[in-house]
Enzyme design. Sequence first.
Site, PDB file in Angstrom:
ATOM      1  N   GLU A  41     -73.902  -5.125  46.607  1.00 17.08           N
ATOM      2  CA  GLU A  41     -73.375  -3.776  46.858  1.00 17.08           C
ATOM      3  C   GLU A  41     -73.621  -2.879  45.662  1.00 17.08           C
ATOM      4  OE1 GLU A  41     -69.017  -1.754  47.342  1.00 17.08           O
ATOM      5  OE2 GLU A  41     -69.486  -3.360  48.772  1.00 17.08           O
TER       6      GLU A  41
ATOM      7  N   HIS B  87     -65.667  -1.252  37.455  1.00 16.58           N
ATOM      8  CA  HIS B  87     -66.352  -0.018  37.853  1.00 16.58           C
ATOM      9  C   HIS B  87     -66.818   0.788  36.656  1.00 16.58           C
ATOM     10  CE1 HIS B  87     -66.914   4.101  39.389  1.00 16.58           C
ATOM     11  NE2 HIS B  87     -67.396   3.447  40.444  1.00 16.58           N
TER      12      HIS B  87
ATOM     13  N   GLU C  40     -51.448  -5.851  24.450  1.00 16.75           N
ATOM     14  CA  GLU C  40     -51.051  -7.258  24.372  1.00 16.75           C
ATOM     15  C   GLU C  40     -51.795  -8.004  23.275  1.00 16.75           C
ATOM     16  OE1 GLU C  40     -50.308  -9.385  27.975  1.00 16.75           O
ATOM     17  OE2 GLU C  40     -50.029  -7.526  29.101  1.00 16.75           O
TER      18      GLU C  40
ATOM     19  N   SER D 168     -76.993  -1.425  45.675  1.00 17.87           N
ATOM     20  CA  SER D 168     -77.159  -0.279  46.576  1.00 17.87           C
ATOM     21  C   SER D 168     -76.781   1.032  45.900  1.00 17.87           C
ATOM     22  CB  SER D 168     -76.322  -0.482  47.844  1.00 17.87           C
ATOM     23  OG  SER D 168     -74.947  -0.208  47.618  1.00 17.87           O
ATOM     24  N   TRP D 169     -75.908   0.974  44.908  1.00 14.88           N
ATOM     25  CA  TRP D 169     -75.476   2.169  44.177  1.00 14.88           C
ATOM     26  C   TRP D 169     -76.361   2.448  42.964  1.00 14.88           C
ATOM     27  CZ3 TRP D 169     -71.560   5.519  45.477  1.00 14.88           C
ATOM     28  CH2 TRP D 169     -70.687   5.114  46.500  1.00 14.88           C
TER      29      TRP D 169
ATOM     30  N   SER E  84     -53.627 -11.518  27.929  1.00 15.83           N
ATOM     31  CA  SER E  84     -52.310 -12.143  28.065  1.00 15.83           C
ATOM     32  C   SER E  84     -52.433 -13.659  27.961  1.00 15.83           C
ATOM     33  CB  SER E  84     -51.685 -11.790  29.425  1.00 15.83           C
ATOM     34  OG  SER E  84     -51.646 -10.399  29.623  1.00 15.83           O
TER      35      SER E  84
ATOM     36  N   LYS F 114     -76.240   0.461  40.304  1.00 17.68           N
ATOM     37  CA  LYS F 114     -75.519  -0.039  39.132  1.00 17.68           C
ATOM     38  C   LYS F 114     -76.157  -1.306  38.569  1.00 17.68           C
ATOM     39  CE  LYS F 114     -71.232   1.803  41.099  1.00 17.68           C
ATOM     40  NZ  LYS F 114     -69.964   1.445  41.771  1.00 17.68           N
TER      41      LYS F 114
ATOM     42  N   SER G 190     -56.543  -6.954  31.585  1.00 17.51           N
ATOM     43  CA  SER G 190     -55.514  -7.247  30.582  1.00 17.51           C
ATOM     44  C   SER G 190     -55.020  -8.684  30.634  1.00 17.51           C
ATOM     45  CB  SER G 190     -54.324  -6.291  30.748  1.00 17.51           C
ATOM     46  OG  SER G 190     -53.667  -6.515  31.989  1.00 17.51           O
TER      47      SER G 190
ATOM     48  N   ASP H 166     -46.443   4.633  27.331  1.00 12.13           N
ATOM     49  CA  ASP H 166     -44.992   4.805  27.178  1.00 12.13           C
ATOM     50  C   ASP H 166     -44.664   5.422  25.825  1.00 12.13           C
ATOM     51  OD1 ASP H 166     -44.836   3.543  29.625  1.00 12.13           O
ATOM     52  OD2 ASP H 166     -44.203   1.612  28.796  1.00 12.13           O
TER      53      ASP H 166
ATOM     54  N   THR I 119     -61.805 -13.084  41.625  1.00 10.24           N
ATOM     55  CA  THR I 119     -61.382 -13.688  42.888  1.00 10.24           C
ATOM     56  C   THR I 119     -61.306 -12.648  43.999  1.00 10.24           C
ATOM     57  OG1 THR I 119     -59.058 -13.400  42.239  1.00 10.24           O
ATOM     58  CG2 THR I 119     -60.072 -15.533  41.763  1.00 10.24           C
TER      59      THR I 119
ATOM     60  N   ASP J  70     -52.006   3.893  30.645  1.00 11.76           N
ATOM     61  CA  ASP J  70     -51.424   3.135  31.752  1.00 11.76           C
ATOM     62  C   ASP J  70     -50.796   1.833  31.251  1.00 11.76           C
ATOM     63  OD1 ASP J  70     -50.777   2.441  34.371  1.00 11.76           O
ATOM     64  OD2 ASP J  70     -52.654   1.335  34.627  1.00 11.76           O
TER      65      ASP J  70
END
Length: 427
Positions: A378, A343, A170, A381-382, A142, A384, A138, A298, A363, A293
């Site tokens: 990594e 993910h 936003e 290894s999955w 912004s 992906k 997000s 809200d 970062t 979320d």
Amino acid sequence: MSDEIAPKGILLEYGISSEAKILEAAPLSADSTVSSMPHIPSVSASAVLGESSELPKGMVTCQGHNFESDGNSIDNIMKSMLTTGFQATNVGLAVQQIQEMRSWRLSDTDWKEGDDPALKDAFVRSSIRARIFLGYTSNQISSGQREILKFLVKNKMVDVLITTAGGIEEDLMKCFQPTYLGDFKLSGKELRKKGINRIGNLLVPNKNYCQFEDWVSPIINKMHDEQDEAAIQWSQDFLKWKETSNEESPPLKFVWTPSKVIERLGLEMNHDDSVLTWAARNKIPVLCPALTDGSVGDMLYFHSYKRAGFVLDINEDIRKINDLAIQSHATGMIVLGGGLVKHHTCNANLMRNGADFSVFINTGQEFDGSDSGASPDEAISWGKIRINSKPVKVCADATVVFPLIVSQTFAKNIEEWRKASDGCVCW
């Protein structure tokens, strides 16, 4: 070694006389290739001046930008990044990776026995391109990165968007009121008293959210009406289907999903500055499994007190994004930030045994085991990311490096790209 450096007891323990002068090592032999200076202790000469192995021929040398000979154009500076080293080199590699995902065609691979005969024709193969997934957190909306993302979506340069709830609301809020530049060090306590929210060094007044609520609440109520009307129609169709006792599948029941709600909000906003409006106009799906979320959640929470029963189905959307990945001969991932968007994008590509091209810009660090900081290796290894791919991770603030990367990829030779992509499909 003197007793002051090593006590006598320690020296004797190792069988060394306290009188021994172990730093006065024997000089090097005359034919030694380590050093021609025999006064240097052999242990130091070997450690400091030891010979190195030959590097493979053709190794690229480290060379930065030369303003005197190459000027100050952004194109020349970006070219030099590839050989500058550190994250500058990774930025250069990210440019190459995105260029490859954009230019890939099925014709880059050979048709082999057992493949779909319909894909044997050379023209057909040259018309099938990679599907590009763009994920962003997000804070990218912004910030001024929103304008970069809008450019990509407006010009149909990406095929699927994945973001968080803040990336939805936003974008819409900015169509009403701007976000302001502040400072990272402004007091949270004082800002709270004044009804001003801080995002890093950006400021968002509470009134922006209030205006968004006034706009979105009637739309939620209208979508609720449409859901109930569709449910009544489905009940009637279902009863008719049941009476016929045929073997056809029952009629599908309409439900709102996050992607459907987002498309609706983009169309309702109908604003040329909105990423979501351009996504809706160009039929680019926007996936957001965590739509609740944030401010939209809200509003749904407040709506539930006035009127219960509004349903938001995430199951249909997981089928949607996974099918988009599976139904692609090649895929590319560009992910700005980490967490859910990283993910969710990677997991969809896991369904096809990994993406062919990948660029991560964040970062996050790997030491804590988080997916946000996980390296591309990594992800391999999955499953992906495909094991024969050359993924790139740039450890940097995406607001700094992504505009530079876009300048050398999506924003370069646009008309040529349009001609080359005309008639191409991603499946």
